[in-house]
Design a protein around this motif. Structure first.
Motif, PDB file in Angstrom:
ATOM      1  N   GLY A  13      17.519   5.744 -15.665  1.00 18.64           N
ATOM      2  CA  GLY A  13      16.993   5.045 -16.835  1.00 18.64           C
ATOM      3  C   GLY A  13      15.492   5.193 -17.001  1.00 18.64           C
ATOM      4  N   GLY A  14      14.911   6.283 -16.485  1.00 19.99           N
ATOM      5  CA  GLY A  14      13.481   6.536 -16.668  1.00 19.99           C
ATOM      6  C   GLY A  14      12.642   6.097 -15.475  1.00 19.99           C
ATOM      7  N   ARG A  15      13.263   5.540 -14.458  1.00 17.21           N
ATOM      8  CA  ARG A  15      12.498   5.145 -13.257  1.00 17.21           C
ATOM      9  C   ARG A  15      11.793   6.376 -12.696  1.00 17.21           C
ATOM     10  NH1 ARG A  15      13.913   1.133  -8.403  1.00 17.21           N
ATOM     11  NH2 ARG A  15      12.543   2.044  -6.858  1.00 17.21           N
ATOM     12  N   LYS A  16      10.512   6.203 -12.390  1.00 16.78           N
ATOM     13  CA  LYS A  16       9.738   7.382 -12.003  1.00 16.78           C
ATOM     14  C   LYS A  16       9.577   7.514 -10.491  1.00 16.78           C
ATOM     15  CE  LYS A  16       8.150   8.979 -16.094  1.00 16.78           C
ATOM     16  NZ  LYS A  16       9.401   8.718 -16.810  1.00 16.78           N
ATOM     17  N   ASP A  69       0.796  -1.224   0.000  1.00 15.81           N
ATOM     18  CA  ASP A  69       0.000   0.000   0.000  1.00 15.81           C
ATOM     19  C   ASP A  69       0.832   1.279   0.000  1.00 15.81           C
ATOM     20  OD1 ASP A  69       0.881  -0.940   2.491  1.00 15.81           O
ATOM     21  OD2 ASP A  69      -0.546   0.309   3.581  1.00 15.81           O
ATOM     22  N   CYS A  70       2.134   1.178  -0.232  1.00 14.25           N
ATOM     23  CA  CYS A  70       2.964   2.389  -0.168  1.00 14.25           C
ATOM     24  C   CYS A  70       3.677   2.619  -1.491  1.00 14.25           C
ATOM     25  CB  CYS A  70       4.000   2.252   0.938  1.00 14.25           C
ATOM     26  SG  CYS A  70       3.230   2.004   2.530  1.00 14.25           S
ATOM     27  N   GLN A  71       3.971   3.865  -1.763  1.00 11.35           N
ATOM     28  CA  GLN A  71       4.676   4.186  -3.001  1.00 11.35           C
ATOM     29  C   GLN A  71       6.153   3.848  -2.870  1.00 11.35           C
ATOM     30  OE1 GLN A  71       4.008   8.019  -5.036  1.00 11.35           O
ATOM     31  NE2 GLN A  71       6.220   8.218  -4.933  1.00 11.35           N
ATOM     32  N   SER A  72       6.673   3.128  -3.852  1.00 13.86           N
ATOM     33  CA  SER A  72       8.083   2.746  -3.849  1.00 13.86           C
ATOM     34  C   SER A  72       8.952   4.012  -3.748  1.00 13.86           C
ATOM     35  CB  SER A  72       8.374   1.989  -5.138  1.00 13.86           C
ATOM     36  OG  SER A  72       9.710   1.642  -5.164  1.00 13.86           O
ATOM     37  N   SER A  73       9.877   4.041  -2.804  1.00 17.24           N
ATOM     38  CA  SER A  73      10.599   5.295  -2.507  1.00 17.24           C
ATOM     39  C   SER A  73      12.075   5.053  -2.199  1.00 17.24           C
ATOM     40  CB  SER A  73       9.953   5.993  -1.298  1.00 17.24           C
ATOM     41  OG  SER A  73       8.588   6.188  -1.501  1.00 17.24           O
ATOM     42  N   LEU A  74      12.725   4.261  -3.038  1.00 15.87           N
ATOM     43  CA  LEU A  74      14.158   4.028  -2.817  1.00 15.87           C
ATOM     44  C   LEU A  74      14.911   5.358  -2.819  1.00 15.87           C
ATOM     45  CD1 LEU A  74      16.641   2.101  -2.682  1.00 15.87           C
ATOM     46  CD2 LEU A  74      16.667   2.197  -5.166  1.00 15.87           C
TER      47      LEU A  74
END
Ligand code: SF4
Length: 462
Positions: free
Chosen positions: A438-441, A242-247
């Motif tokens: 590489g375009g990762r958003k 349920d969380c936005q990926s935030s590396l």
């Protein structure tokens, strides 16, 4: 080497051996490869015959362990930790792994990251009678898991319940008497990956540590995933989605080693690309491009490739300046920088130089380095920075400072350029971060934008 660089909180490493193996020695090499992630303390906990033994102390991995340590640390399973304190004091009792008792025996825990709700969780637990031995948020995690287990959950359920309460950054290794558990917070702030070492399983903050011990990269632990390794093999459960990926994007820019691959993206490639993007965004008329060692070098090479301006080695770094180096006082700071980093006169004399570095926090070191270049005969110094400017604090396990400490927050670009004594200054634009990856958003860029993926209780205190 440079005092005004942000520092990463920790590195973690674990082994579950299926064959006879000198586990403590594998741990030692693995932690050595992660030393850049924490230099204040180091520790290894091993499990043998149902008993967990731990050795930890203040200092570098090579200072805390010797040959005798390996004999005492037997067993087929181990976790280890290198620490730099971003929360909790720099004292021996805060060194990890943290070994605690829970209802079924002992538990060892190694944590990379910072919780953003540690204050309220601690207050709630203390109000209910909890007593803590350390001032780290890692002990809060151990306490919540132990509490859920005591209330009747299995250990897997207890971890799942804990993950619903914990906010912020936590890549974790948990060792029980018979299993090793690896998990990553639902945002995936800090990296964690799994490797195979001749049939045994290895888990590490960065893939460079897998390479060092001769393990093959298997995969990254996914954000919100719990991986359990025991005699039955490896099982994984996606506990939260349920969380936005935030590396943390700054892992690519500075924290991680360039020979690591994180979530499928090479750190080295990302740094080269940052340099190329910077060359397009922030052109300079110059004769040579140089990088500030170590992490500015890759971006400098990228800048040179894209701009066509020749790359040159601009500094010689003294590799032997260690912890025993007597830190210079304020009057001797210039000499202190020169001892660590000396410009190569043959490269810079009479030239217009583009100097690439990965970041500016306080700006004091950049000013000193630029002065050294001018003293070595550089005609012009154009500083290019392969990250956007730091405008906001980090709450997720690094020491990117308060607003007060961030020079780009307090100064305009022109004022900062003047302050560090450069002929021109420019930073990578925030829009370049996605291209760099590489375009990762989706990733965390909060220290540049103020867009925090998780609010922190500390925000109001800044
Ligand atoms: S705020 Fe910055 S340093 Fe902290 S996790 Fe996000 S990108 Fe990384």
């Amino acid at each position: 080497m440079q005092t005004d660089k942000p520092r990463e909180a920790c590195g973690i490493f674990g082994v579950f051996a299926r064959e006879d193996m000198d586990v403590a020695r594998v741990m030692y090499y693995g932690l050595y490869a992660l030393q850049h992630r924490g230099q204040e303390s180091a520790g290894i906990a091993t499990s043998a015959g149902g008993e967990i033994t731990c050795k930890k102390g203040m200092g570098l991995v090579g200072e805390v362990f010797d040959h005798n340590s390996f004999e005492k640390l037997g067993g087929r399973m181990a976790i280890g930790h290198v620490r730099y304190s971003t929360t909790g004091d720099s004292v021996p009792e805060n060194a990890q792994p943290l070994v605690t008792r829970y209802a079924a025996g002992k538990m060892a825990l190694a944590h990379n990251g910072n919780l953003t709700n540690a204050g309220s969780l601690a207050r709630e637990l203390i109000d209910k009678g909890a007593v803590f031995q350390t001032s780290t948020d890692s002990e809060i995690i151990a306490f919540i898991i132990a509490k859920e287990y005591a209330a009747g959950s299995t250990i897997e359920e207890a971890i799942t319940l804990a993950m619903k309460r914990l906010q912020g950054a936590y890549s974790l290794l948990i060792m029980l008497e018979d299993k090793l558990i690896a998990l990553r917070d639902p945002w995936g702030f800090r990296p964690l990956c799994i490797g195979d070492l001749d049939g045994s399983t290895v888990v590490a903050s960065e893939s460079c540590a897998l390479d060092t011990v001769g393990a093959k990269f298997v995969r990254d632990v996914k954000p919100g995933e719990v991986v359990i390794i025991d005699n039955g093999g490896m099982t994984a459960r996606q506990v939260r989605t349920d969380c936005q990926s935030s590396l943390c994007v700054f892992e690519y820019i500075y924290f991680a080693r360039p020979d690591s691959v994180i979530d499928g993206i090479s750190v080295y490639e990302a740094r080269l690309e940052a340099g190329r993007l910077l060359a397009r965004q922030a052109k300079a008329e110059a004769d040579a491009v140089i990088g500030v060692p170590d992490s500015g070098i890759d971006a400098a090479i990228g800048y040179a490739q894209e701009s066509g301006i020749p790359y040159a080695i601009g500094f010689v770094k003294n590799a032997y300046v260690g912890r025993t180096f007597i830190r210079p006082n304020q009057d001797q700071r210039e000499a202190g920088v020169r001892i660590k980093l000396n410009p190569l006169k043959e490269t810079v004399r009479g030239k217009r130089i583009v100097m690439v570095d990965d970041s500016i926090v306080r700006g004091t070191t950049s000013a000193r380095i630029i002065r050294l270049l001018r003293q070595a005969g550089a005609k012009e110094v154009h500083m290019r920075v392969s990250s956007p400017s730091f405008l906001h604090p980090c709450y997720y396990g690094t020491d990117v400072g308060t607003h007060k400490e961030l020079t780009a927050y307090r100064n305009s670009l022109e004022a900062l350029c003047k302050k560090i004594g450069a002929d021109s200054l420019d930073f990578l634009d925030v829009s370049g971060l996605s291209d760099m990856l590489g375009g990762r958003k989706v990733f965390c860029n909060a220290c540049f934008t103020g867009n925090y993926p998780v609010r922190s209780e500390k925000e109001t205190q800044q």
